[in-house]
Design an enzyme around this catalytic site. Structure first.
Site, PDB file in Angstrom:
ATOM      1  N   ASP A 133       7.998   6.753 -14.058  1.00  0.00           N
ATOM      2  CA  ASP A 133       7.552   5.462 -13.728  1.00  0.00           C
ATOM      3  C   ASP A 133       6.780   4.627 -14.993  1.00  0.00           C
ATOM      4  O   ASP A 133       6.428   3.670 -14.592  1.00  0.00           O
ATOM      5  CB  ASP A 133       6.789   5.495 -12.482  1.00  0.00           C
ATOM      6  CG  ASP A 133       5.513   6.239 -12.598  1.00  0.00           C
ATOM      7  OD1 ASP A 133       5.063   6.667 -13.695  1.00  0.00           O
ATOM      8  OD2 ASP A 133       4.820   6.177 -11.404  1.00  0.00           O
ATOM      9  N   CYS A 183      11.594   1.164   9.292  1.00  0.00           N
ATOM     10  CA  CYS A 183      10.011   0.755   9.830  1.00  0.00           C
ATOM     11  C   CYS A 183      10.052   0.088  11.078  1.00  0.00           C
ATOM     12  O   CYS A 183       9.131   0.326  11.726  1.00  0.00           O
ATOM     13  CB  CYS A 183       9.523  -0.186   8.699  1.00  0.00           C
ATOM     14  SG  CYS A 183       9.005   0.511   6.991  1.00  0.00           S
ATOM     15  N   CYS A 216       6.801  -1.418  13.175  1.00  0.00           N
ATOM     16  CA  CYS A 216       5.305  -0.782  12.912  1.00  0.00           C
ATOM     17  C   CYS A 216       4.864  -1.631  11.799  1.00  0.00           C
ATOM     18  O   CYS A 216       5.273  -1.866  10.869  1.00  0.00           O
ATOM     19  CB  CYS A 216       5.848   0.518  12.445  1.00  0.00           C
ATOM     20  SG  CYS A 216       4.303   1.571  11.916  1.00  0.00           S
ATOM     21  N   CYS A 260       0.714   0.531   8.152  1.00  0.00           N
ATOM     22  CA  CYS A 260       0.334   0.409   6.543  1.00  0.00           C
ATOM     23  C   CYS A 260      -0.240  -0.879   6.342  1.00  0.00           C
ATOM     24  O   CYS A 260      -1.286  -0.932   5.761  1.00  0.00           O
ATOM     25  CB  CYS A 260       1.467   1.028   5.789  1.00  0.00           C
ATOM     26  SG  CYS A 260       2.741  -0.275   5.831  1.00  0.00           S
ATOM     27  N   CYS A 275      -4.915  -1.566   5.746  1.00  0.00           N
ATOM     28  CA  CYS A 275      -5.680  -1.779   4.241  1.00  0.00           C
ATOM     29  C   CYS A 275      -6.828  -2.218   4.031  1.00  0.00           C
ATOM     30  O   CYS A 275      -7.176  -3.391   4.817  1.00  0.00           O
ATOM     31  CB  CYS A 275      -4.576  -2.930   3.452  1.00  0.00           C
ATOM     32  SG  CYS A 275      -4.996  -3.228   1.756  1.00  0.00           S
ATOM     33  N   CYS A 310      -5.377  -4.831  -4.531  1.00  0.00           N
ATOM     34  CA  CYS A 310      -5.260  -3.393  -3.972  1.00  0.00           C
ATOM     35  C   CYS A 310      -6.391  -2.399  -4.697  1.00  0.00           C
ATOM     36  O   CYS A 310      -6.379  -2.541  -5.650  1.00  0.00           O
ATOM     37  CB  CYS A 310      -3.892  -2.805  -4.311  1.00  0.00           C
ATOM     38  SG  CYS A 310      -3.478  -1.168  -4.140  1.00  0.00           S
ATOM     39  N   CYS A 346      -6.017   4.847  -3.748  1.00  0.00           N
ATOM     40  CA  CYS A 346      -6.140   4.719  -2.472  1.00  0.00           C
ATOM     41  C   CYS A 346      -4.845   5.099  -1.457  1.00  0.00           C
ATOM     42  O   CYS A 346      -3.899   4.844  -1.878  1.00  0.00           O
ATOM     43  CB  CYS A 346      -6.410   3.245  -2.059  1.00  0.00           C
ATOM     44  SG  CYS A 346      -6.706   2.881  -0.039  1.00  0.00           S
ATOM     45  N   CYS A 385      -2.716   3.445   3.038  1.00  0.00           N
ATOM     46  CA  CYS A 385      -1.451   2.832   3.587  1.00  0.00           C
ATOM     47  C   CYS A 385      -0.345   3.925   3.627  1.00  0.00           C
ATOM     48  O   CYS A 385       0.683   3.992   4.725  1.00  0.00           O
ATOM     49  CB  CYS A 385      -0.771   1.777   2.816  1.00  0.00           C
ATOM     50  SG  CYS A 385      -0.450   1.959   0.911  1.00  0.00           S
ATOM     51  N   CYS A 420       1.312   6.394   7.655  1.00  0.00           N
ATOM     52  CA  CYS A 420       2.794   6.027   7.934  1.00  0.00           C
ATOM     53  C   CYS A 420       3.470   7.134   9.050  1.00  0.00           C
ATOM     54  O   CYS A 420       2.997   8.367   8.890  1.00  0.00           O
ATOM     55  CB  CYS A 420       3.689   6.231   6.753  1.00  0.00           C
ATOM     56  SG  CYS A 420       5.506   5.992   6.904  1.00  0.00           S
TER      57      CYS A 420
END
Length: 387
Positions: free
Chosen positions: A141, A195, A198, A201, A205, A221, A248, A251, A255
């Site tokens: 990444d 999802c 829902c 998440c 936050c 964030c 953090c 979120c 799930c």
């Protein structure tokens, strides 16, 4: 070769690659075409146009390459997307109630995952080149790849409303890496979005960083603020940070699909004891040499001691632990303005007004950094309002 024969050949190659990847230790393997859907490219460019990437200038610099794998490598025909499970053994949100302790994101409680994943990706790529005569390029990444979109196209999961990948088998705890190849491999079926209605998440936050489902403003964030952001953290977010000093997990942790998640068995991802629930009092004493030693091999080391202490001091100010005040006071003379400024902020919350006033009389006038002087003024103004 007939179309059916080509399909059989592709399936055989995929089976061999999948078996090799799993043998190397990957937990999920999928195959996608070397392209990103135009809608996904448009969403990414809109994210940049709105400035939601904050200080992450490298995203904008590589926008065209990131949005189109063919621009990144024109010979690419297929992408093998690999997933590595890093599921925790307990709920990481439990630590948020222990305000004298520091909460470090699950992924950073041991070794830097980039090192392990890149090593395994290179091993797979080398095998493909030697055994299958394939041309290959490896990405993790840090490279300009829209990996979550490719992962969804490869069937590994779907990009949830929190913008991260969600797996039916592994929940939200999945590292990703890719091998681009010139082999023509039939793609796996893309995963659908599960999802539904829902919104857990989005609602959990602490800093309200989501503009809506699937839309993150990184500038709000906590993961961005504590890791990517190099400057002073805006005052509006500090209380909401609580004791989160590096990343953090909120979120991800809420799930519902985590009910299928599995605890990682990879030794490099099992939490080191000293990073599972470190005492703020101990972290406040770190000089640069000790910081480098404690976090050797950890992704935390990349942000440096000063930004790390900035985060720890915010956690100290949020802790309500007056016993931390002497440790914070010792940092009022730190060489780093980042550290001095947050020492002021922390002490304004840990000390009674009279004691804080004594420190201000000693240190504020001698301060030569504008941002630190502004912290002294803001703290004094808050004290007057409170008084």
């Amino acid at each position: 070769m007939s179309l059916r024969s080509e399909d059989r050949a592709s399936d055989d190659l995929k089976a061999r690659i999948r078996a090799k990847a799993l043998a190397l230790g990957f937990d999920a393997v999928g195959f996608a075409p070397a392209q990103v859907a135009p809608a996904a490219q448009a969403e990414f460019l809109a994210f940049l146009d709105q400035g939601c990437h904050g200080d992450m200038d490298w995203l904008a610099r590589n926008a065209e390459r990131r949005a189109d794998p063919q621009t990144l490598w024109s010979a690419a025909r297929s992408v093998i997307v690999l997933g590595q499970n890093y599921g925790p053994g307990s709920d990481p949100l439990d630590l948020l109630e222990r305000r004298d302790r520091a909460s470090i994101s699950v992924y950073a409680r041991n070794a830097d995952y980039h090192d392990l994943i890149k090593k395994r990706l290179k091993a797979l790529a080398r095998w493909m080149h030697e055994e299958l005569a394939a041309e290959v390029k490896v990405f993790v990444d840090t490279a300009p790849v829209m990996e979550k979109h490719l992962a969804q196209a490869a069937g590994l999961g779907w990009q949830g409303k929190h913008s991260n990948l969600v797996s039916l088998e592994l929940g939200s705890w999945l590292f990703l890496g890719e091998v681009f190849t010139d082999l023509e491999l039939s793609p796996d079926s893309a995963e659908k979005d599960h999802c539904g209605s829902c919104r857990r998440c989005l609602e959990v936050c602490p800093t309200e960083a989501f503009l809506g489902p699937y839309r993150l403003d990184a500038r709000r964030c906590i993961s961005y603020l504590t890791i990517e952001h190099k400057g002073h953290i805006p005052a509006e977010f500090r209380r909401a940070m609580g004791n989160r000093i590096y990343g953090c997990d909120d979120c991800l942790a809420v799930c519902p699909w985590n009910k299928f998640a599995q605890r990682s068995s990879e030794p490099a991802f099992l939490p080191r004891a000293e990073l599972s629930a470190p005492r703020l009092a101990d972290l406040l004493q770190l000089d640069d040499a000790v910081f480098r030693r404690v976090f050797a091999g950890s992704p935390i080391k990349r942000i440096g001691r000063d930004r790390f202490l900035r985060n720890v001091l915010i956690a100290a100010g949020n802790s309500g632990e007056a016993a931390l005040a002497p440790r914070a006071e010792a940092l009022l003379d730190d060489p780093s303005p980042l550290v001095r400024a947050m020492a002021v902020w922390a002490l304004a919350r840990l000390l009674p007004g009279s004691a804080f006033g004594v420190l201000r009389a000693v240190h504020a006038d001698a301060e030569d950094d504008a941002a630190v002087r502004a912290e002294w003024r803001a703290a004094a103004a808050e004290s007057e309002v409170a008084g």
